[in-house]
Design a protein around this motif. Structure first.
Motif, PDB file in Angstrom:
ATOM      1  N   TYR A 164       0.840  -1.207   0.000  1.00 11.34           N
ATOM      2  CA  TYR A 164       0.000   0.000   0.000  1.00 11.34           C
ATOM      3  C   TYR A 164       0.870   1.251   0.000  1.00 11.34           C
ATOM      4  CZ  TYR A 164      -3.193   3.582   1.752  1.00 11.34           C
ATOM      5  OH  TYR A 164      -3.923   4.736   1.915  1.00 11.34           O
ATOM      6  N   ARG A 165       1.918   1.219   0.767  1.00  8.72           N
ATOM      7  CA  ARG A 165       2.808   2.386   0.845  1.00  8.72           C
ATOM      8  C   ARG A 165       3.469   2.669  -0.492  1.00  8.72           C
ATOM      9  NH1 ARG A 165       8.153   3.499   1.474  1.00  8.72           N
ATOM     10  NH2 ARG A 165       8.690   5.386   2.639  1.00  8.72           N
ATOM     11  N   ALA A 166       3.895   1.602  -1.191  1.00  6.68           N
ATOM     12  CA  ALA A 166       4.578   1.795  -2.469  1.00  6.68           C
ATOM     13  C   ALA A 166       3.672   2.489  -3.479  1.00  6.68           C
ATOM     14  CB  ALA A 166       5.046   0.450  -3.014  1.00  6.68           C
ATOM     15  N   ASN A 168       1.052   4.432  -2.779  1.00  8.89           N
ATOM     16  CA  ASN A 168       0.556   5.729  -2.323  1.00  8.89           C
ATOM     17  C   ASN A 168       1.652   6.704  -1.920  1.00  8.89           C
ATOM     18  OD1 ASN A 168      -2.639   5.526  -2.015  1.00  8.89           O
ATOM     19  ND2 ASN A 168      -1.769   3.545  -1.442  1.00  8.89           N
ATOM     20  N   ARG A 169       2.886   6.403  -2.240  1.00 11.01           N
ATOM     21  CA  ARG A 169       3.964   7.359  -1.965  1.00 11.01           C
ATOM     22  C   ARG A 169       3.753   8.627  -2.788  1.00 11.01           C
ATOM     23  NH1 ARG A 169       8.744   6.544  -3.726  1.00 11.01           N
ATOM     24  NH2 ARG A 169       8.339   4.710  -5.016  1.00 11.01           N
ATOM     25  N   PRO A 170       3.873   9.784  -2.184  1.00  6.75           N
ATOM     26  CA  PRO A 170       3.671  11.016  -2.955  1.00  6.75           C
ATOM     27  C   PRO A 170       4.727  11.247  -4.020  1.00  6.75           C
ATOM     28  CG  PRO A 170       4.464  11.513  -0.725  1.00  6.75           C
ATOM     29  CD  PRO A 170       4.150  10.049  -0.757  1.00  6.75           C
ATOM     30  N   ASP A 171       5.913  10.650  -3.844  1.00  3.82           N
ATOM     31  CA  ASP A 171       6.993  10.883  -4.804  1.00  3.82           C
ATOM     32  C   ASP A 171       7.150   9.742  -5.814  1.00  3.82           C
ATOM     33  OD1 ASP A 171       7.782   9.043  -2.893  1.00  3.82           O
ATOM     34  OD2 ASP A 171       9.862   9.751  -2.791  1.00  3.82           O
ATOM     35  N   ILE A 172       6.163   8.848  -5.896  1.00  5.54           N
ATOM     36  CA  ILE A 172       6.278   7.734  -6.829  1.00  5.54           C
ATOM     37  C   ILE A 172       6.191   8.252  -8.271  1.00  5.54           C
ATOM     38  CG2 ILE A 172       3.794   7.230  -6.820  1.00  5.54           C
ATOM     39  CD1 ILE A 172       4.577   4.248  -7.034  1.00  5.54           C
ATOM     40  N   THR A 173       7.047   7.735  -9.135  1.00  5.76           N
ATOM     41  CA  THR A 173       7.058   8.148 -10.534  1.00  5.76           C
ATOM     42  C   THR A 173       6.119   7.264 -11.346  1.00  5.76           C
ATOM     43  OG1 THR A 173       8.886   6.670 -11.097  1.00  5.76           O
ATOM     44  CG2 THR A 173       9.452   8.880 -10.284  1.00  5.76           C
ATOM     45  N   ASP A 174       5.795   7.709 -12.555  1.00  5.04           N
ATOM     46  CA  ASP A 174       4.926   6.920 -13.422  1.00  5.04           C
ATOM     47  C   ASP A 174       5.557   5.576 -13.751  1.00  5.04           C
ATOM     48  OD1 ASP A 174       3.129   8.958 -13.409  1.00  5.04           O
ATOM     49  OD2 ASP A 174       3.706   9.785 -15.361  1.00  5.04           O
ATOM     50  N   THR A 175       6.873   5.578 -13.965  1.00  4.49           N
ATOM     51  CA  THR A 175       7.573   4.332 -14.287  1.00  4.49           C
ATOM     52  C   THR A 175       7.493   3.343 -13.125  1.00  4.49           C
ATOM     53  OG1 THR A 175       9.131   5.552 -15.680  1.00  4.49           O
ATOM     54  CG2 THR A 175       9.770   3.328 -15.009  1.00  4.49           C
ATOM     55  N   GLU A 176       7.686   3.847 -11.906  1.00  6.02           N
ATOM     56  CA  GLU A 176       7.608   2.984 -10.729  1.00  6.02           C
ATOM     57  C   GLU A 176       6.188   2.438 -10.546  1.00  6.02           C
ATOM     58  OE1 GLU A 176      11.052   4.905  -7.812  1.00  6.02           O
ATOM     59  OE2 GLU A 176       9.039   5.770  -7.864  1.00  6.02           O
TER      60      GLU A 176
END
Length: 546
Positions: A164-166, A168-176
């Motif tokens: 869930y954290r992965a 909903n991270r605010p800094d997650i990129t589109d690729t990730e």
């Protein structure tokens, strides 16, 4: 995932693979072909909850080794590989081919291998003159871990990458995000290939669940488009055949109910998962080696570590894993008394058999009890297994009870139930948070987050600051609260909070007396933990707090 796949399906798929991808005949009288099993951590996690070492031995597995461990050549034995098709794994397999470690190679990939990586293996085999030794190459589509008949998980290794954290991270990129979605979709696709059925997919819109649904739908359609190579038709499926009774796959976003995974639980399986080291159906316990006083200056005694497998084979676990913990403790005591009664009966019959023949009454009893003794002796293996399970669950339940006593988990369960059902609290929430003897900082934070999520009216800034100070004084990290505060504002949960039921609980106490945990059976008196609650509460909560 509930009620779709059984443990048997996954075991059949694994046994077929270990039998060189030929259906395994259970009652075969011939000796199995002796072989070596090579797996990576992903393959180990898939196999370990399903097949014991004895079952692997019955399948002809003499050794099971990790792919990246130091392995000696065994040139006269075939090797069955079960690994993820990663770059690192492919390189090591090519190295094995060059080193001529085994007589033949049966390469099984957990997920589908790409053409480029398959060509790398072919080139390595060609360069090592080992083309004829590569006997079979299979995509197994087993990228999921089956724990029970009604539950599986997507992964254990690197599970934080699809958490869930992965997402909903605010800094997650589109690729990730694409990588996370692809990982989830691949596991779900493998699941339905093993099941041999194409699901009907339903999801909530505008969430990560919709992204998974769209990708999974596309992957299923692409596979079904080629009828000749479809994984859902034909007689090659080991675990299930195509069926018009299609399963329903419902994908939901965790955001619709964040309170439940934070909730302290009261059922056996959920408590074991919550408070003990419990992974892949195995619980690890630490036990002190003794209670006697050590001399001054002596090294502290090392703790003994014990591991127990809680699998579907364990009848007690299957029967009581979803039961409230006090009922489980009572059942352990009943099983122990039943075992002792059977043991005493065997001893009595043996005593009768050893009587002198001078007493006519004794001779009569000897005649009457010969058949009973024969029956009792024949049931000894079953009796020993029963004793093993009693000892196992006594130790596990004792460890759970120690956590309940130390952290007052019954109080947390009761208060969280009342908060989620909008029932009046007997004690101020601030008093529980401020109580130094009630739970860990994580317990206190979980309690307050449930209150913050479930309350219809958010606390005022003054009240919130008071709660924050109490949480900080209790040693809590306030980052989770900040996240939930932003999440609730974003989703407008403050104006439309989720409904968490209307059941109520009555007051309960932890223990009516201090229990002696010495040589006596430590579960005595645990009935005092029984909640005076409605039946609906006992069946409403999840059996495992994920």
């Amino acid at each position: 995932m509930n009620g779709i796949v059984s443990v048997v399906d996954s075991i059949l798929a694994l046994k077929r693979m270990l039998n060189f991808n030929v259906p395994h005949v259970k009652n075969s009288t011939g000796e199995p072909v002796w072989k070596v099993l090579i797996y990576d951590r992903f393959g180990q996690d898939i196999i370990s909850p399903l097949l014991s070492v004895k079952e692997l031995r019955d399948m002809g597995i003499t050794l099971h080794l990790l792919l990246h461990s130091d392995r000696d050549p065994i040139p006269d034995v075939p090797a069955v590989y079960f690994v993820m098709p990663t770059e690192e794994n492919i390189d090591r397999m090519c190295q094995d081919l060059r080193n001529q470690l085994y007589e033949s190679y049966y390469l099984n990939f957990i997920s589908a291998i790409s053409r480029s990586k398959l060509e790398d293996i072919a080139n390595a085999a060609l360069a090592a003159s080992a083309v004829t030794q590569v006997a079979k190459v299979f995509d197994q589509y087993l990228n999921f871990i089956t724990l029970e008949d009604d539950m599986f998980v997507l992964c254990n290794q690197n599970k934080e990458l699809v958490s869930y954290r992965a997402i909903n991270r605010p800094d997650i990129t589109d690729t990730e995000m694409e990588t996370v979605m692809d990982t989830i979709v691949d596991s779900l696709f493998c699941f339905f290939v093993t099941l041999g059925a194409v699901p009907i997919i339903r999801c909530s819109r505008g969430t990560a669940a919709e992204m998974v649904a769209v990708k999974l739908d596309k992957k299923l359609r692409e596979n079904l488009r080629d009828a000749r190579n479809s994984l859902f038709t034909g007689d090659t499926l080991g675990a299930g055949q195509f069926s018009f009774q299609r399963p329903l796959l419902v994908l939901v976003d965790r955001n619709i109910d964040l309170a439940t995974p934070l909730h302290h639980t009261w059922t056996y399986q959920a408590l074991v998962h919550d408070v003990l080291d419990f992974h892949l159906n195995r619980v690890n316990l630490e036990e002190t080696s003794g209670v006697e006083n050590s001399p001054a200056g002596a090294r502290p005694k090392r703790k003994n570590k014990k591991s127990y497998d809680l699998t579907p084979v364990d009848k007690f676990w299957q029967k009581h894993k979803g039961s409230p913990f006090p009922e489980v403790a009572e059942s352990v005591q009943q099983e122990l008394e039943s075992y002792r009664a059977q043991e005493d009966e065997v001893k009595r019959l043996k005593s009768i058999m050893g009587l002198e023949g001078e007493d006519e009454g004794a001779i009569s009893m000897l005649s009457d009890n010969t058949a009973k003794l024969t029956s009792a002796v024949s049931s000894l293996p079953e009796l020993l297994e029963k004793k093993r399970l009693i000892d196992l669950h006594t130790n596990v339940a004792t460890a759970v009870l120690e956590h309940i006593k130390a952290r007052k988990l019954d109080v947390y369960f009761e208060y969280e139930e009342k908060i989620m059902s909008k029932t009046t609290l007997d004690k101020s929430l601030l008093d529980i948070i401020s109580d130094p003897d009630a739970g860990t900082p994580e317990d206190k934070m979980r309690l307050f987050l449930i209150y913050y999520i479930s309350t219809q009216q958010a606390p005022s800034e003054a009240d919130l600051e008071q709660y924050k100070k109490a949480l900080t004084d209790a040693g809590c990290n306030l980052n989770p609260l900040q996240y939930i505060k932003q999440w609730k504002a974003f989703t407008k949960m403050a104006s439309a909070p989720a409904s968490y039921g209307s059941t109520t609980t009555k007051s309960m106490g932890l223990l009516s007396r201090v229990m002696n945990t010495g040589s006596q059976f430590v579960m005595e008196g645990v009935k005092n933990l029984v909640l005076k609650q409605q039946v609906s509460i006992l069946i409403r909560r999840h059996t495992r707090n994920f």
